[in-house]
Design an enzyme around this catalytic site. Structure first.
Site, PDB file in Angstrom:
ATOM      1  N   GLU A 150       0.786  -1.230   0.000  1.00 37.27           N
ATOM      2  CA  GLU A 150       0.000   0.000   0.000  1.00 37.27           C
ATOM      3  C   GLU A 150       0.822   1.288   0.000  1.00 37.27           C
ATOM      4  O   GLU A 150       0.399   2.289  -0.578  1.00 37.27           O
ATOM      5  CB  GLU A 150      -0.939  -0.002   1.221  1.00 37.27           C
ATOM      6  CG  GLU A 150      -1.962  -1.121   1.227  1.00 37.27           C
ATOM      7  CD  GLU A 150      -2.983  -0.990   0.120  1.00 37.27           C
ATOM      8  OE1 GLU A 150      -3.321   0.148  -0.255  1.00 37.27           O
ATOM      9  OE2 GLU A 150      -3.429  -2.038  -0.391  1.00 37.27           O
ATOM     10  N   SER A 193     -48.118 -31.351  37.982  1.00 34.09           N
ATOM     11  CA  SER A 193     -47.793 -31.675  39.371  1.00 34.09           C
ATOM     12  C   SER A 193     -46.481 -31.075  39.857  1.00 34.09           C
ATOM     13  O   SER A 193     -46.185 -31.151  41.047  1.00 34.09           O
ATOM     14  CB  SER A 193     -47.750 -33.190  39.555  1.00 34.09           C
ATOM     15  OG  SER A 193     -49.045 -33.723  39.460  1.00 34.09           O
TER      16      SER A 193
END
Length: 823
Positions: A87, A465
């Site tokens: 770059e 239950s």
């Protein structure tokens, strides 16, 4: 000649003045876009929300941009070299602008009106990425230049490169090189080799064009060009270059890789925090540490999958995902592509049936691998008819499979792989630290990505239950004892709150006659529960249930309450059971322990109400109230607790159940495991566990909740559309096995944790048939625990009320009878 020189000088001067004027004019037009020194130094990266377990394992990440910022010192030197070679070779020597490259770009902009390439330094790329848009205009380019020059004056080269490393877009929603390393290689930057570093260094130029997954050939050319540049510039030696340039492409689409699967947890955290932070939540860089234990969460995931698979296979094989006979003669690549389009779900993996023989079948995985399934991996697959019935047993593999079928397999310890299918039934699990409500494991369903509905918090189902222990605790608080007798006989209720006369029954229609409460609970006798609630009164019982965290207005105001007809969530049931587990204190389930900002600063720390067993009480004095380190919430007593993070001042959990009552109900519920409907849990060989099964009348919901003195876990199972689970399915057959699988791991290597028995409780011998005090020398007498005021009177003569009903007690000849899961 002199005149010509003079003219040229004047023209040059005018040109220079014009250039200055133009530059000044451009500066004036763009100066408002140039950041201040403070803005340059206070740049904040958009960092996603990350959610962790209590032991710092990643659960999930939320944010459009995947980013993991690193400092300059953490940048691998080879990565820096690769970036500079690709770059900006002259990065450390220019003032932020490459004059020659810029000249080319300016000419292109003037002649074409568009940017056509070149000219941008790393500094200029940082300026564009942080402060500007990506529009290709003359004005934006000049703004970029001015910002770059200012950045070079105010920031060091290392600071600029650090911004670049963390900001640049590298494809696949990855922003920054650390995120790219995870996305493409499933590793951190410091774990990548030279070839991999050069590969991701080539991405900034064009992330889509040089993507190693989408365009491997172009990415390879770009990588090798960077390696050549690094060699030419002396950044690497020839041997390193040769090794790297010959390396194959190893990039894959790893995406966000979590350490533990807890997607329902992640969504709960995201949803709760969004109310506070809004959209900022996804870019503020928050780290959230939950109360989840990664080991227990993994165990919960596995337990849910195994439990649902066992239920599903008991009810028959529903057939293949699809049948594509055209794939039999297709190429291996075409077969693989067809399989890749079908998702793996949990432990279930899609495969293509290539060949079916007498009692074997050969399949192909999406990896290309082949595997032959033996008959033992297939013979379970009787055809599914409905939830209660299956077709006849298969005799050959052809009765089950056809070549071209796409079917799911799941791992099997003995067979390697076994034919399976994605369960159509659902299940949910929540596990709490009962001393403070910290959620240690939570699974809201089989698969979050199939269905995001969280059944732990959002589903309200009848608990059956498993609700009875709350009713029995109310009774013990009202003067009943574990030996109190209730007649288990047919009864009809004309309750004004019910539409018609109600005739409750026990499962199977069996009645036991006069029954002690202890027996009735572990045998889950419905009639006893209904008669008990009728004697106590519904309204007083509803008021009592507030102690477990229930809202009376959300519970049925009739006798069906005793059988669990309320609509409640697994979270609510677990919260209620936590009271029984921790000795009678009310705690609030919580999930978020602390929240940290992007710099690790503490933004939030939970202060849960905690059971005080060995804490130091804080006395509320004027000095305390003026001390910011002492926090008082809702006028609660505070205590100083020892925690892994050090001493903390926390609110003390309020006691809502008398310790004597709490121990007795715990002891009764231990018998559910020893002798009753939870007998399967005896496989854990733990004497400290207690619990209760639950199944609704129509068999649509199956529950098991259980605990010891440290942890409480609730499991629910059922169909989202409320279909019946089928013949022979109960809480003890559907949810209890999942609970056992989870608790086996959750309790591993832990000491027994019993509820502390108050010294005021008294154990006496009683007549098992009547609940009265046993006569001297009575052979069938058993021991029972009583509160002092409830001890039966001493008898001196045989009871005339004794009967020979079919009792089942821990001491009689029936104690080893295997009981069906009644409710």
């Amino acid at each position: 000649m002199l005149k010509t020189i003079k003219i040229l000088f004047i023209l040059g001067l005018l040109g220079a003045l014009s250039a200055v004027a133009i530059t000044y004019g451009i500066y004036q037009s763009v100066k408002d876009k140039i950041p201040t020194v403070e803005e340059l130094r206070e740049i904040e990266l958009q960092v996603p929300l990350r959610i962790y377990t209590s032991d710092k394992q990643l659960i999930g990440e939320f944010g459009e941009k995947r980013r993991t910022p690193i400092s300059y010192d953490e940048i691998p030197p080879l990565l820096e070299s690769a970036i500079l070679s690709a770059e900006d070779t002259n990065f450390y020597h220019h003032p932020g602008v490459d004059i020659f490259g810029l000249g080319r770009a300016v000419v292109q902009l003037i002649t074409t009106g568009e940017k056509q390439g070149g000219g941008s330094t790393i500094t200029m790329q940082v300026a564009r990425n942080y402060f500007l848009s990506f529009e290709q205009t003359f004005t934006r380019k000049f703004t970029e230049i001015f910002i770059s020059l200012k950045m070079e004056r105010e920031l060091s080269k290392q600071e600029i490169l650090e911004l670049y490393i963390n900001k640049i877009y590298l494809g696949k929603r990855a922003y920054g090189f650390q995120a790219a390393a995870q996305v493409y290689y499933g590793k951190s930057l410091d774990q990548l080799n030279l070839a991999q570093l050069a590969m991701i260094a080539g991405l900034p130029k064009a992330p889509s064009r040089y993507n190693p997954i989408a365009n491997p050939s172009r990415a390879l050319i770009r990588r090798n060009w960077i390696l050549q540049r690094m060699l030419t510039l002396g950044m690497i030696d020839k041997d390193s270059y040769q090794e790297a340039v010959e390396a194959p492409i190893t990039a894959l689409n790893y995406g966000v890789s979590s350490d533990v699967e807890a997607n329902y947890v992640a969504e709960m955290v995201r949803s709760e925090l969004y109310e506070t932070f809004g959209d900022e939540l996804y870019e503020a860089g928050l780290s959230v540490y939950t109360t989840i234990d990664s080991r227990k969460q993994s165990a919960a995931n596995k337990a849910i999958e195994n439990g649902l698979a066992e239920y599903d296979e008991r009810h028959g094989y529903r057939g293949p995902v699809a049948t594509k006979t055209e794939l039999i003669d297709a190429t291996q690549e075409e077969q693989i592509n067809a399989l890749v389009s079908i998702p793996s779900i949990g432990q279930w993996v899609p495969t293509l049936v290539l060949k079916v023989e007498n009692q074997t079948a050969t399949v192909r995985f999406s990896s290309g691998e082949k595997h032959t399934l033996p008959w033992e991996a297939l013979n379970w697959a009787r055809p599914y008819l409905d939830h209660s019935y299956r077709g006849k047993k298969p005799e050959t593999a052809g009765d089950i499979l056809t070549e071209g079928d796409i079917v799911y397999l799941k791992p099997d310890q003995e067979l390697t792989w076994k034919l399976s299918q994605i369960p159509s039934v659902q299940s949910a699990l929540i596990s709490l630290n009962s001393s403070n409500g910290a959620i240690q494991a939570l699974v809201g369903g089989l698969n979050f990505f199939q269905n995001k509905f969280n059944r732990v918090t959002q589903s309200k189902r009848q608990p059956g239950s498993s609700f009875k222990p709350f009713i029995y605790t109310s009774a013990l608080s009202r003067g009943y004892s574990a030996a109190s007798i209730i007649n288990d006989a047919p009864v009809v209720f004309n309750d004004p709150n019910l539409a018609t006369a109600w005739r409750p029954t026990n499962d199977g229609g069996k009645f036991y006659g006069p029954t002690r409460l202890r027996q009735a609970l572990y045998r889950s006798q419905n009639i006893v529960s209904v008669r008990l609630l009728d004697e106590m009164g519904v309204r007083p019982t509803l008021e009592f249930l507030k102690r477990f965290g229930f809202d009376p207005d959300e519970l049925p105001n009739n006798l069906s309450l005793s059988l669990g007809s309320a609509n409640v969530s697994p979270m609510q049931i677990a919260k209620g059971y936590a009271v029984l587990s921790n000795g009678g204190h009310q705690v609030e389930p919580y999930l978020i322990d602390r929240v940290e900002g992007r710099e690790g600063e503490e933004l939030y720390q939970a202060t849960p109400t905690t059971v005080c067993t060995d804490c130091t009480l804080v006395e509320a004095s004027i000095d305390d109230l003026l001390d910011d380190s002492v926090v008082y919430e809702d006028n609660r007593q505070m205590g100083i607790f020892k925690t892994p993070a050090g001493l903390k001042t926390l609110p003390i959990a309020i006691r809502v159940i008398d310790p004597e009552v709490n121990f007795i109900i715990y002891d009764m519920m231990r018998d559910v495991i020893k002798y009753g409907t939870g007998r399967r849990a005896r496989v854990l060989k733990r004497d400290d566990i207690a619990g209760k099964t639950g199944t609704t009348n129509d068999g649509r919901d199956a529950w098991f909740s259980g605990f010891n003195g440290d942890i409480v876990t609730t499991v629910w199972s059922g169909f989202d559309n409320s279909s019946e689970l089928g013949r022979g399915e109960w809480g003890g057959s559907v949810s209890l096995p999942t609970w056992i699988d989870y608790m086996r791991e959750a309790l591993a290597n832990t000491k027994s944790s019993y509820i502390k028995k108050p010294s005021s409780l008294i154990t006496v011998r009683i007549d098992p048939d009547t609940g009265e005090r046993a006569l001297p020398g009575q052979k069938n007498a058993i021991f029972e625990i009583f509160r002092k005021e409830n001890i039966p009177a001493i008898r001196s003569a045989p009871s005339s009320t004794s009967n020979d009903s079919n009792t089942e007690t821990p001491s009689n000849k029936h104690q080893d009878t295997v009981l069906e899961d009644l409710f």
